[in-house]
Design an enzyme around this catalytic site. Structure first.
Site, short mmCIF file in Angstrom:
data_model
loop_
_atom_site.label_atom_id
_atom_site.label_comp_id
_atom_site.label_asym_id
_atom_site.label_seq_id
_atom_site.Cartn_x
_atom_site.Cartn_y
_atom_site.Cartn_z
CG ASP A 95 20.24 -69.07 -5.70
OD1 ASP A 95 21.29 -68.97 -6.35
OD2 ASP A 95 19.42 -70.00 -5.85
CG HIS A 96 25.77 -64.36 -6.88
ND1 HIS A 96 25.11 -63.25 -7.36
CD2 HIS A 96 27.08 -63.99 -6.79
CE1 HIS A 96 25.97 -62.26 -7.56
NE2 HIS A 96 27.17 -62.69 -7.22
#
Length: 490
Positions: free
Chosen positions: A459-460
Protein backbone atom coordinates in the site's frame (compact mmCIF):
# COMPACT_ATOMS: atom_id res chain seq x y z
CA UNK A 1 -43.37 -23.86 28.61
CA UNK A 2 -43.56 -25.27 25.09
CA UNK A 3 -41.85 -28.56 24.42
CA UNK A 4 -41.07 -27.48 20.86
CA UNK A 5 -37.91 -25.37 20.66
CA UNK A 6 -37.05 -23.53 17.49
CA UNK A 7 -33.34 -23.38 16.69
CA UNK A 8 -32.31 -20.27 14.76
CA UNK A 9 -29.22 -19.96 12.57
CA UNK A 10 -26.64 -18.48 14.96
CA UNK A 11 -24.25 -15.60 14.29
CA UNK A 12 -21.11 -17.40 13.19
CA UNK A 13 -18.91 -14.36 13.77
CA UNK A 14 -17.22 -11.47 11.97
CA UNK A 15 -20.46 -9.77 10.92
CA UNK A 16 -21.69 -12.62 8.72
CA UNK A 17 -25.36 -12.18 7.84
CA UNK A 18 -26.26 -15.45 6.10
CA UNK A 19 -25.19 -19.01 5.48
CA UNK A 20 -25.95 -21.79 3.01
CA UNK A 21 -27.17 -25.11 4.35
CA UNK A 22 -24.78 -27.67 2.89
CA UNK A 23 -25.80 -30.89 4.62
CA UNK A 24 -28.36 -31.89 7.19
CA UNK A 25 -26.77 -34.38 9.59
CA UNK A 26 -30.15 -35.34 11.07
CA UNK A 27 -33.66 -35.94 9.75
CA UNK A 28 -37.19 -35.54 11.07
CA UNK A 29 -37.87 -38.13 13.76
CA UNK A 30 -34.23 -38.55 14.80
CA UNK A 31 -33.39 -38.44 18.50
CA UNK A 32 -30.48 -36.08 19.11
CA UNK A 33 -28.23 -35.24 22.04
CA UNK A 34 -27.08 -31.91 23.43
CA UNK A 35 -24.22 -30.48 21.33
CA UNK A 36 -24.62 -33.15 18.66
CA UNK A 37 -23.76 -31.71 15.20
CA UNK A 38 -27.03 -31.31 13.32
CA UNK A 39 -26.20 -29.30 10.20
CA UNK A 40 -23.21 -28.19 8.14
CA UNK A 41 -23.45 -24.56 7.04
CA UNK A 42 -21.22 -22.68 4.63
CA UNK A 43 -20.66 -19.00 5.27
CA UNK A 44 -18.62 -16.52 3.30
CA UNK A 45 -15.58 -17.62 5.29
CA UNK A 46 -15.85 -21.28 6.22
CA UNK A 47 -17.92 -24.45 6.33
CA UNK A 48 -18.85 -25.22 9.93
CA UNK A 49 -20.90 -27.83 11.76
CA UNK A 50 -23.50 -26.40 14.13
CA UNK A 51 -24.34 -28.37 17.30
CA UNK A 52 -27.79 -28.77 18.85
CA UNK A 53 -28.73 -26.47 21.74
CA UNK A 54 -31.15 -29.02 23.17
CA UNK A 55 -31.51 -32.77 23.36
CA UNK A 56 -34.75 -34.27 22.05
CA UNK A 57 -36.43 -35.34 18.84
CA UNK A 58 -36.33 -33.50 15.51
CA UNK A 59 -39.86 -32.35 14.68
CA UNK A 60 -39.29 -30.20 11.59
CA UNK A 61 -36.54 -29.03 9.27
CA UNK A 62 -37.43 -25.62 7.87
CA UNK A 63 -34.97 -25.31 4.98
CA UNK A 64 -33.66 -27.93 2.54
CA UNK A 65 -30.02 -28.37 1.61
CA UNK A 66 -28.76 -25.70 -0.76
CA UNK A 67 -30.88 -22.93 0.76
CA UNK A 68 -29.28 -19.65 1.83
CA UNK A 69 -30.65 -18.62 5.23
CA UNK A 70 -30.27 -15.34 7.09
CA UNK A 71 -28.72 -15.27 10.55
CA UNK A 72 -31.53 -15.49 13.13
CA UNK A 73 -33.91 -17.40 10.88
CA UNK A 74 -35.39 -20.68 12.24
CA UNK A 75 -33.81 -23.76 10.70
CA UNK A 76 -35.02 -26.68 12.81
CA UNK A 77 -37.65 -27.48 15.48
CA UNK A 78 -36.83 -29.86 18.34
CA UNK A 79 -39.21 -31.59 20.76
CA UNK A 80 -37.30 -31.36 24.05
CA UNK A 81 -39.56 -33.88 25.86
CA UNK A 82 -40.64 -36.52 23.34
CA UNK A 83 -41.40 -39.00 26.14
CA UNK A 84 -44.26 -36.85 27.44
CA UNK A 85 -46.64 -38.19 24.84
CA UNK A 86 -48.00 -37.00 21.51
CA UNK A 87 -48.47 -33.32 20.84
CA UNK A 88 -51.93 -31.92 20.27
CA UNK A 89 -52.46 -31.68 16.51
CA UNK A 90 -55.32 -29.80 14.85
CA UNK A 91 -57.76 -32.11 13.10
CA UNK A 92 -57.95 -31.99 9.35
CA UNK A 93 -60.65 -32.99 6.92
CA UNK A 94 -60.52 -33.85 3.27
CA UNK A 95 -61.16 -31.15 0.71
CA UNK A 96 -64.37 -31.86 -1.21
CA UNK A 97 -62.80 -30.86 -4.52
CA UNK A 98 -59.75 -33.14 -4.17
CA UNK A 99 -58.81 -36.59 -2.97
CA UNK A 100 -55.51 -35.21 -1.65
CA UNK A 101 -55.20 -34.41 2.09
CA UNK A 102 -55.29 -30.84 3.35
CA UNK A 103 -51.68 -29.68 3.79
CA UNK A 104 -50.43 -29.10 7.30
CA UNK A 105 -49.92 -25.65 8.81
CA UNK A 106 -46.16 -26.16 8.64
CA UNK A 107 -46.21 -26.87 4.90
CA UNK A 108 -48.52 -23.93 4.24
CA UNK A 109 -46.30 -21.55 6.19
CA UNK A 110 -43.22 -22.79 4.35
CA UNK A 111 -44.63 -21.97 0.90
CA UNK A 112 -44.74 -18.58 -0.78
CA UNK A 113 -46.51 -17.69 -3.99
CA UNK A 114 -43.94 -16.10 -6.26
CA UNK A 115 -44.97 -13.00 -8.18
CA UNK A 116 -44.02 -12.14 -11.70
CA UNK A 117 -40.69 -10.33 -11.84
CA UNK A 118 -41.00 -6.72 -10.77
CA UNK A 119 -44.47 -7.16 -9.20
CA UNK A 120 -43.55 -7.88 -5.56
CA UNK A 121 -45.76 -5.84 -3.22
CA UNK A 122 -44.90 -4.80 0.34
CA UNK A 123 -47.46 -5.39 3.06
CA UNK A 124 -48.60 -7.29 6.10
CA UNK A 125 -47.83 -10.97 5.90
CA UNK A 126 -50.56 -12.20 8.12
CA UNK A 127 -53.80 -13.73 9.03
CA UNK A 128 -54.19 -16.68 11.27
CA UNK A 129 -52.86 -19.88 9.74
CA UNK A 130 -54.07 -23.37 10.59
CA UNK A 131 -52.91 -24.35 14.04
CA UNK A 132 -53.41 -20.83 15.43
CA UNK A 133 -50.01 -19.45 14.42
CA UNK A 134 -49.33 -16.27 12.55
CA UNK A 135 -48.38 -16.91 8.93
CA UNK A 136 -45.00 -15.40 8.17
CA UNK A 137 -42.37 -15.51 5.48
CA UNK A 138 -39.83 -18.25 6.14
CA UNK A 139 -36.94 -16.83 8.16
CA UNK A 140 -38.79 -13.82 9.62
CA UNK A 141 -40.83 -13.21 12.73
CA UNK A 142 -44.43 -11.99 12.69
CA UNK A 143 -44.96 -8.36 11.78
CA UNK A 144 -46.46 -6.40 14.69
CA UNK A 145 -47.50 -3.36 12.65
CA UNK A 146 -49.38 -3.14 9.40
CA UNK A 147 -47.49 -1.89 6.36
CA UNK A 148 -48.99 0.16 3.57
CA UNK A 149 -49.95 -1.74 0.45
CA UNK A 150 -51.74 -0.81 -2.72
CA UNK A 151 -55.53 -1.32 -2.59
CA UNK A 152 -56.71 -4.42 -4.39
CA UNK A 153 -59.94 -4.67 -6.30
CA UNK A 154 -62.43 -7.31 -5.35
CA UNK A 155 -62.01 -7.78 -1.62
CA UNK A 156 -59.49 -9.16 0.86
CA UNK A 157 -56.05 -10.38 -0.23
CA UNK A 158 -56.12 -13.97 -1.29
CA UNK A 159 -54.19 -16.38 0.84
CA UNK A 160 -54.70 -14.48 4.11
CA UNK A 161 -56.67 -17.38 5.52
CA UNK A 162 -54.02 -19.89 4.58
CA UNK A 163 -50.75 -18.27 5.64
CA UNK A 164 -49.62 -18.00 2.00
CA UNK A 165 -48.42 -14.76 0.42
CA UNK A 166 -50.31 -14.27 -2.84
CA UNK A 167 -49.27 -11.64 -5.37
CA UNK A 168 -50.84 -11.16 -8.78
CA UNK A 169 -49.10 -11.23 -12.10
CA UNK A 170 -49.95 -8.29 -14.37
CA UNK A 171 -52.49 -10.37 -16.30
CA UNK A 172 -54.14 -11.86 -13.21
CA UNK A 173 -57.84 -11.42 -12.56
CA UNK A 174 -58.68 -8.67 -10.05
CA UNK A 175 -59.95 -11.10 -7.42
CA UNK A 176 -57.72 -14.06 -6.64
CA UNK A 177 -59.35 -17.03 -4.91
CA UNK A 178 -57.70 -18.68 -1.93
CA UNK A 179 -55.16 -21.36 -2.92
CA UNK A 180 -56.63 -24.77 -3.53
CA UNK A 181 -55.04 -28.19 -3.37
CA UNK A 182 -54.72 -29.36 -6.98
CA UNK A 183 -54.60 -32.87 -8.22
CA UNK A 184 -51.08 -33.51 -9.57
CA UNK A 185 -52.46 -36.38 -11.65
CA UNK A 186 -54.33 -33.84 -13.77
CA UNK A 187 -51.03 -32.23 -14.74
CA UNK A 188 -51.32 -29.15 -12.52
CA UNK A 189 -48.19 -27.99 -10.73
CA UNK A 190 -46.53 -24.67 -9.94
CA UNK A 191 -48.83 -22.70 -12.28
CA UNK A 192 -52.13 -21.63 -10.71
CA UNK A 193 -55.38 -20.19 -12.03
CA UNK A 194 -54.92 -16.52 -12.75
CA UNK A 195 -51.19 -16.94 -13.47
CA UNK A 196 -50.09 -17.56 -9.86
CA UNK A 197 -46.91 -19.52 -9.17
CA UNK A 198 -45.90 -21.24 -5.93
CA UNK A 199 -42.14 -21.08 -5.24
CA UNK A 200 -39.76 -19.95 -2.53
CA UNK A 201 -37.48 -16.94 -3.13
CA UNK A 202 -34.30 -19.05 -3.56
CA UNK A 203 -36.12 -21.13 -6.16
CA UNK A 204 -37.28 -18.00 -7.97
CA UNK A 205 -33.69 -16.72 -8.03
CA UNK A 206 -32.38 -20.05 -9.36
CA UNK A 207 -35.04 -20.00 -12.10
CA UNK A 208 -34.03 -16.45 -13.06
CA UNK A 209 -30.34 -17.42 -13.18
CA UNK A 210 -31.08 -20.45 -15.37
CA UNK A 211 -33.57 -18.63 -17.59
CA UNK A 212 -36.51 -20.85 -16.64
CA UNK A 213 -40.10 -19.51 -16.84
CA UNK A 214 -41.77 -20.69 -13.62
CA UNK A 215 -45.16 -20.50 -15.27
CA UNK A 216 -44.21 -23.48 -17.47
CA UNK A 217 -42.87 -25.67 -14.65
CA UNK A 218 -44.85 -28.43 -12.93
CA UNK A 219 -44.20 -28.32 -9.19
CA UNK A 220 -43.61 -31.37 -7.01
CA UNK A 221 -43.54 -29.67 -3.59
CA UNK A 222 -46.27 -28.93 -1.03
CA UNK A 223 -49.43 -27.53 -2.64
CA UNK A 224 -47.77 -28.19 -6.00
CA UNK A 225 -45.05 -25.64 -5.23
CA UNK A 226 -41.96 -25.56 -7.42
CA UNK A 227 -38.72 -26.90 -5.92
CA UNK A 228 -35.08 -26.46 -6.90
CA UNK A 229 -35.11 -29.91 -8.48
CA UNK A 230 -38.12 -28.96 -10.63
CA UNK A 231 -36.27 -25.88 -11.91
CA UNK A 232 -33.07 -27.80 -12.60
CA UNK A 233 -34.99 -30.49 -14.50
CA UNK A 234 -36.78 -27.81 -16.50
CA UNK A 235 -33.47 -26.14 -17.29
CA UNK A 236 -32.00 -29.45 -18.47
CA UNK A 237 -35.00 -30.07 -20.70
CA UNK A 238 -34.89 -26.52 -22.06
CA UNK A 239 -31.27 -26.99 -23.05
CA UNK A 240 -31.69 -30.44 -24.57
CA UNK A 241 -34.50 -29.51 -26.96
CA UNK A 242 -32.78 -26.62 -28.81
CA UNK A 243 -29.64 -28.75 -29.17
CA UNK A 244 -31.55 -31.41 -31.07
CA UNK A 245 -33.23 -28.82 -33.32
CA UNK A 246 -29.95 -27.08 -34.02
CA UNK A 247 -28.26 -30.34 -34.94
CA UNK A 248 -30.89 -31.04 -37.61
CA UNK A 249 -31.25 -27.50 -38.90
CA UNK A 250 -27.59 -26.58 -39.18
CA UNK A 251 -26.08 -30.01 -39.86
CA UNK A 252 -23.18 -29.58 -37.46
CA UNK A 253 -22.80 -25.78 -37.52
CA UNK A 254 -21.27 -24.30 -34.34
CA UNK A 255 -23.70 -23.04 -31.70
CA UNK A 256 -22.92 -20.03 -29.51
CA UNK A 257 -26.04 -19.95 -27.36
CA UNK A 258 -26.95 -20.72 -23.77
CA UNK A 259 -26.70 -24.46 -24.43
CA UNK A 260 -22.89 -24.08 -24.41
CA UNK A 261 -22.67 -21.80 -21.39
CA UNK A 262 -22.47 -22.55 -17.70
CA UNK A 263 -23.83 -20.21 -15.02
CA UNK A 264 -22.22 -20.50 -11.59
CA UNK A 265 -23.91 -18.70 -8.68
CA UNK A 266 -21.55 -16.33 -6.87
CA UNK A 267 -21.84 -17.04 -3.17
CA UNK A 268 -19.93 -18.06 -0.07
CA UNK A 269 -16.14 -17.77 -0.21
CA UNK A 270 -16.11 -16.71 -3.86
CA UNK A 271 -18.52 -13.85 -3.19
CA UNK A 272 -16.57 -12.60 -0.17
CA UNK A 273 -13.26 -12.85 -2.07
CA UNK A 274 -14.69 -10.86 -4.98
CA UNK A 275 -15.96 -8.14 -2.67
CA UNK A 276 -12.70 -7.93 -0.72
CA UNK A 277 -10.46 -7.89 -3.79
CA UNK A 278 -12.56 -5.26 -5.55
CA UNK A 279 -12.60 -3.05 -2.47
CA UNK A 280 -8.86 -3.43 -1.92
CA UNK A 281 -7.86 -2.93 -5.57
CA UNK A 282 -9.81 0.32 -5.84
CA UNK A 283 -9.04 1.67 -2.35
CA UNK A 284 -5.37 1.02 -1.64
CA UNK A 285 -2.87 2.32 -4.25
CA UNK A 286 -0.91 -0.83 -5.07
CA UNK A 287 2.77 -0.95 -6.00
CA UNK A 288 4.53 -4.23 -6.85
CA UNK A 289 8.28 -4.86 -6.86
CA UNK A 290 10.15 -7.99 -7.91
CA UNK A 291 13.38 -9.63 -6.81
CA UNK A 292 15.06 -12.74 -8.24
CA UNK A 293 17.12 -14.65 -5.70
CA UNK A 294 19.61 -17.51 -5.76
CA UNK A 295 18.21 -19.80 -3.05
CA UNK A 296 20.64 -22.68 -3.49
CA UNK A 297 22.06 -22.26 0.03
CA UNK A 298 18.58 -22.07 1.52
CA UNK A 299 17.58 -25.35 -0.18
CA UNK A 300 20.73 -27.03 1.15
CA UNK A 301 19.94 -25.70 4.63
CA UNK A 302 16.48 -27.29 4.40
CA UNK A 303 18.04 -30.61 3.45
CA UNK A 304 20.31 -30.46 6.50
CA UNK A 305 17.35 -29.53 8.69
CA UNK A 306 15.34 -32.53 7.45
CA UNK A 307 18.24 -34.79 8.34
CA UNK A 308 18.31 -33.78 12.00
CA UNK A 309 16.76 -36.32 14.36
CA UNK A 310 14.33 -33.88 16.01
CA UNK A 311 13.00 -32.73 12.60
CA UNK A 312 12.52 -36.09 10.90
CA UNK A 313 8.76 -36.21 11.65
CA UNK A 314 8.14 -32.63 10.49
CA UNK A 315 7.19 -31.61 6.95
CA UNK A 316 9.73 -28.97 5.96
CA UNK A 317 9.11 -26.92 2.81
CA UNK A 318 10.65 -23.78 1.28
CA UNK A 319 7.57 -21.88 2.51
CA UNK A 320 8.88 -22.30 6.07
CA UNK A 321 12.05 -20.34 5.27
CA UNK A 322 10.08 -17.69 3.37
CA UNK A 323 7.79 -17.22 6.39
CA UNK A 324 10.79 -16.94 8.71
CA UNK A 325 12.40 -14.42 6.35
CA UNK A 326 9.24 -12.29 6.34
CA UNK A 327 8.97 -12.34 10.14
CA UNK A 328 12.60 -11.28 10.60
CA UNK A 329 12.24 -8.54 7.96
CA UNK A 330 9.16 -7.19 9.76
CA UNK A 331 11.21 -6.78 12.95
CA UNK A 332 13.66 -4.66 10.94
CA UNK A 333 10.90 -2.68 9.20
CA UNK A 334 7.83 -2.64 11.52
CA UNK A 335 5.95 -0.04 9.43
CA UNK A 336 5.28 -2.77 6.86
CA UNK A 337 3.04 -4.53 9.39
CA UNK A 338 0.43 -1.78 9.64
CA UNK A 339 -3.04 -0.66 8.62
CA UNK A 340 -4.33 2.55 7.06
CA UNK A 341 -7.07 3.90 9.34
CA UNK A 342 -7.96 7.16 7.62
CA UNK A 343 -6.64 9.77 10.04
CA UNK A 344 -3.86 7.54 11.33
CA UNK A 345 -1.67 4.55 10.58
CA UNK A 346 -1.94 1.65 13.01
CA UNK A 347 1.42 -0.13 13.40
CA UNK A 348 0.96 -3.59 14.92
CA UNK A 349 3.52 -5.14 17.22
CA UNK A 350 2.20 -8.63 16.52
CA UNK A 351 2.24 -10.48 13.21
CA UNK A 352 -0.76 -12.63 12.28
CA UNK A 353 0.85 -14.21 9.23
CA UNK A 354 -1.68 -15.11 6.54
CA UNK A 355 -1.06 -17.97 4.10
CA UNK A 356 -3.25 -17.88 0.98
CA UNK A 357 -4.71 -21.34 0.33
CA UNK A 358 -6.62 -22.58 -2.72
CA UNK A 359 -9.42 -24.91 -1.65
CA UNK A 360 -12.43 -26.51 -3.32
CA UNK A 361 -14.54 -23.71 -1.85
CA UNK A 362 -12.28 -21.02 -3.28
CA UNK A 363 -9.39 -18.90 -2.03
CA UNK A 364 -9.10 -18.51 1.74
CA UNK A 365 -6.40 -16.81 3.83
CA UNK A 366 -6.11 -18.34 7.30
CA UNK A 367 -3.37 -16.91 9.48
CA UNK A 368 -0.91 -18.01 12.14
CA UNK A 369 -1.60 -15.90 15.21
CA UNK A 370 1.35 -13.98 16.67
CA UNK A 371 3.73 -15.85 14.40
CA UNK A 372 6.68 -13.64 15.33
CA UNK A 373 6.82 -15.22 18.79
CA UNK A 374 7.14 -18.78 17.49
CA UNK A 375 10.34 -20.77 17.20
CA UNK A 376 11.20 -22.27 13.81
CA UNK A 377 9.85 -25.66 14.89
CA UNK A 378 6.64 -24.12 16.26
CA UNK A 379 6.23 -22.15 13.05
CA UNK A 380 6.64 -25.33 10.98
CA UNK A 381 3.98 -27.13 13.03
CA UNK A 382 1.61 -24.16 12.78
CA UNK A 383 1.99 -23.91 9.00
CA UNK A 384 1.41 -27.65 8.55
CA UNK A 385 -1.72 -27.54 10.73
CA UNK A 386 -3.01 -24.50 8.86
CA UNK A 387 -2.56 -26.12 5.44
CA UNK A 388 -4.10 -29.46 6.46
CA UNK A 389 -7.10 -27.76 8.06
CA UNK A 390 -7.65 -25.64 4.94
CA UNK A 391 -7.46 -28.69 2.63
CA UNK A 392 -10.03 -30.53 4.73
CA UNK A 393 -12.40 -27.54 4.55
CA UNK A 394 -12.49 -27.10 8.33
CA UNK A 395 -10.90 -23.66 8.64
CA UNK A 396 -12.96 -21.61 11.11
CA UNK A 397 -13.88 -17.93 10.68
CA UNK A 398 -11.62 -17.07 13.63
CA UNK A 399 -8.64 -18.60 11.81
CA UNK A 400 -9.23 -16.24 8.89
CA UNK A 401 -9.74 -13.09 10.96
CA UNK A 402 -7.23 -10.50 12.04
CA UNK A 403 -4.47 -11.11 9.48
CA UNK A 404 -1.77 -8.43 9.33
CA UNK A 405 0.54 -9.60 6.50
CA UNK A 406 0.18 -12.37 3.90
CA UNK A 407 2.25 -14.79 1.81
CA UNK A 408 0.81 -16.35 -1.35
CA UNK A 409 2.78 -19.37 -2.56
CA UNK A 410 2.07 -19.28 -6.30
CA UNK A 411 5.15 -21.43 -6.90
CA UNK A 412 3.19 -24.59 -6.09
CA UNK A 413 1.39 -24.05 -9.43
CA UNK A 414 4.68 -23.74 -11.34
CA UNK A 415 4.31 -19.95 -11.62
CA UNK A 416 7.38 -17.70 -11.32
CA UNK A 417 5.63 -14.85 -9.47
CA UNK A 418 2.66 -12.48 -9.64
CA UNK A 419 1.24 -9.11 -8.64
CA UNK A 420 -0.96 -10.08 -5.69
CA UNK A 421 -3.80 -7.87 -4.42
CA UNK A 422 -3.67 -6.82 -0.79
CA UNK A 423 -6.13 -8.40 1.62
CA UNK A 424 -8.29 -5.59 3.08
CA UNK A 425 -6.67 -3.98 6.11
CA UNK A 426 -3.14 -5.16 5.28
CA UNK A 427 -0.32 -3.12 3.81
CA UNK A 428 1.84 -5.85 2.22
CA UNK A 429 1.57 -9.26 0.57
CA UNK A 430 4.44 -11.39 -0.77
CA UNK A 431 4.18 -13.72 -3.77
CA UNK A 432 6.63 -16.63 -3.57
CA UNK A 433 7.36 -18.14 -6.99
CA UNK A 434 8.55 -21.55 -8.10
CA UNK A 435 12.13 -22.60 -7.29
CA UNK A 436 13.81 -23.54 -10.57
CA UNK A 437 17.27 -24.68 -11.61
CA UNK A 438 18.57 -21.91 -13.85
CA UNK A 439 21.92 -20.63 -15.17
CA UNK A 440 23.28 -18.09 -12.70
CA UNK A 441 26.54 -16.21 -12.32
CA UNK A 442 28.13 -17.56 -9.13
CA UNK A 443 31.66 -16.59 -8.11
CA UNK A 444 32.39 -15.29 -11.59
CA UNK A 445 31.18 -18.41 -13.41
CA UNK A 446 27.87 -19.38 -14.95
CA UNK A 447 26.51 -22.35 -13.04
CA UNK A 448 23.19 -24.13 -12.58
CA UNK A 449 21.66 -22.73 -9.39
CA UNK A 450 18.26 -22.91 -7.71
CA UNK A 451 16.52 -19.61 -8.27
CA UNK A 452 13.16 -18.06 -7.32
CA UNK A 453 11.41 -14.76 -7.93
CA UNK A 454 9.62 -12.80 -5.21
CA UNK A 455 6.84 -10.26 -5.86
CA UNK A 456 5.93 -7.77 -3.12
CA UNK A 457 2.74 -5.70 -3.42
CA UNK A 458 2.28 -2.91 -0.87
CA UNK A 459 0.00 0.00 0.00
CA UNK A 460 1.77 3.11 -1.26
CA UNK A 461 -0.09 5.30 1.26
CA UNK A 462 1.92 3.61 4.02
CA UNK A 463 4.97 2.09 2.37
CA UNK A 464 7.05 4.22 0.04
CA UNK A 465 9.49 2.85 -2.52
CA UNK A 466 12.46 2.95 -0.18
CA UNK A 467 10.77 1.06 2.64
CA UNK A 468 9.24 -1.52 0.29
CA UNK A 469 12.57 -2.08 -1.44
CA UNK A 470 14.49 -2.54 1.82
CA UNK A 471 11.89 -4.95 3.14
CA UNK A 472 12.00 -7.05 -0.03
CA UNK A 473 15.81 -6.92 -0.12
CA UNK A 474 16.03 -8.26 3.46
CA UNK A 475 13.73 -11.18 2.58
CA UNK A 476 15.96 -11.94 -0.39
CA UNK A 477 19.13 -11.69 1.69
CA UNK A 478 17.78 -14.23 4.19
CA UNK A 479 16.81 -16.69 1.45
CA UNK A 480 20.18 -16.29 -0.26
CA UNK A 481 22.08 -17.19 2.96
CA UNK A 482 19.81 -18.00 5.92
CA UNK A 483 22.61 -18.97 8.34
CA UNK A 484 24.49 -15.70 7.82
CA UNK A 485 21.28 -13.64 8.13
CA UNK A 486 20.34 -15.34 11.39
CA UNK A 487 23.79 -14.64 12.84
CA UNK A 488 23.69 -11.01 11.70
CA UNK A 489 20.11 -10.13 12.72
CA UNK A 490 19.47 -12.11 15.91
Amino acid sequence: MSRIKTFNLPDLGEGLTEGEILTWLVKVGDTIELNQPIVEVETAKAAVEIPAKWAGQVRAIHHPEGTTVEVGAPIIAIDTDPGAGPLDEPSTTATPSSDLPIPSAASLAAVEVAPAEGMVEPGLIGGVAPGGRTAVLVGYGPRTTAAKRRPRKGGAPAGADHGVVVVDKPAATPTVPAPQVHDRRNGEGGARPGGLVLAKPPVRKLAKDLGVDLGTVTGSGPLGSITREDVQQAASGAVAEPVAVTAVATAGAASFGADREQRIPVKGVRKLTAENMSRSAFTAPHVTEFLTVDVTRAMKALDRLRGRREWRDVRVSPLLLVAKAVLLAVKRHPMVNSTWAGDEIVVKEYVNLGIAAATERGLIVPNVKDAGRLSLRELADALNDLVQTAKSGRTSPADMSGGTLTITNVGVFGVDTGTPILPPGESAILAFGAVREMPWVHKGKVKARQVTTLGLSFDHRIIDGELGSKFLRDIGDFLADPEAALLAWT
